[in-house]
Scaffold this motif. Sequence first.
Motif, PDB file in Angstrom:
ATOM      1  N   TYR A  32      13.216  59.010  57.393  1.00 19.11           N
ATOM      2  CA  TYR A  32      12.673  60.354  57.487  1.00 19.11           C
ATOM      3  C   TYR A  32      11.379  60.370  58.297  1.00 19.11           C
ATOM      4  N   THR A  33      11.102  61.504  58.911  1.00 18.31           N
ATOM      5  CA  THR A  33       9.778  61.757  59.446  1.00 18.31           C
ATOM      6  C   THR A  33       8.838  62.042  58.275  1.00 18.31           C
ATOM      7  N   SER A  52       7.296  59.272  62.931  1.00 16.11           N
ATOM      8  CA  SER A  52       8.748  59.248  62.847  1.00 16.11           C
ATOM      9  C   SER A  52       9.224  57.982  62.140  1.00 16.11           C
ATOM     10  N   TRP A  53      10.510  57.947  61.829  1.00 20.33           N
ATOM     11  CA  TRP A  53      11.035  56.765  61.156  1.00 20.33           C
ATOM     12  C   TRP A  53      10.967  55.536  62.059  1.00 20.33           C
ATOM     13  N   ARG A  54      10.894  55.765  63.382  1.00 24.20           N
ATOM     14  CA  ARG A  54      10.768  54.653  64.318  1.00 24.20           C
ATOM     15  C   ARG A  54       9.324  54.227  64.530  1.00 24.20           C
ATOM     16  N   ARG A 102      14.172  64.937  57.605  1.00 21.92           N
ATOM     17  CA  ARG A 102      14.840  64.452  58.814  1.00 21.92           C
ATOM     18  C   ARG A 102      14.628  65.515  59.876  1.00 21.92           C
ATOM     19  N   THR A 103      13.806  65.223  60.861  1.00 23.18           N
ATOM     20  CA  THR A 103      13.524  66.214  61.885  1.00 23.18           C
ATOM     21  C   THR A 103      13.901  65.668  63.253  1.00 23.18           C
ATOM     22  N   GLY A 105      12.558  64.858  66.495  1.00 25.84           N
ATOM     23  CA  GLY A 105      11.183  64.664  66.893  1.00 25.84           C
ATOM     24  C   GLY A 105      10.272  64.813  65.683  1.00 25.84           C
ATOM     25  N   ILE A 106       9.012  65.013  65.909  1.00 25.80           N
ATOM     26  CA  ILE A 106       8.036  65.223  64.827  1.00 25.80           C
ATOM     27  C   ILE A 106       7.652  66.688  64.859  1.00 25.80           C
TER      28      ILE A 106
END
Length: 126
Positions: A32-33, A52-54, A102-103, A105-106
């Motif tokens: 998730y963001t 972000s999740w990344r 969950r988006t 992008g941010i």
Amino acid sequence: QVQLVESGGGLVQAGGSLRLSCAASGLTFSSYTLGWFRQAPGKVREFVAGVSWRGGTRYADSAKGRFAISRDNVKNAVSLVSLQMNNLKPEDTAVYYCTADRTVGIGTNPAAYRYWGQGTQVTVSS
């Protein structure tokens, strides 16, 4: 049960620092963001920072150069997100909310986020 629990707010003098933390549990928040919004009395809730999740980050212009967001996926079902705030100004005074979803992008619109913490007060005195 989904929970976002903030901590770390308080009273600080202008120029000081605070670190906000949020523990998110109940879903696989590692995907998730995670973000922080704030709301001052009489004002709309506004975006402060997100990750972000990344691990990508995004900041409001008012936060750039002073705030830093970070995340730590402790376990699959628990994620921690922190906001280090330096050189605080009286205009940073607000209730700060941790959020997640969950988006794409941010997102900077609060409507993009379903999960919210209860908020923590940050007061910066001049």
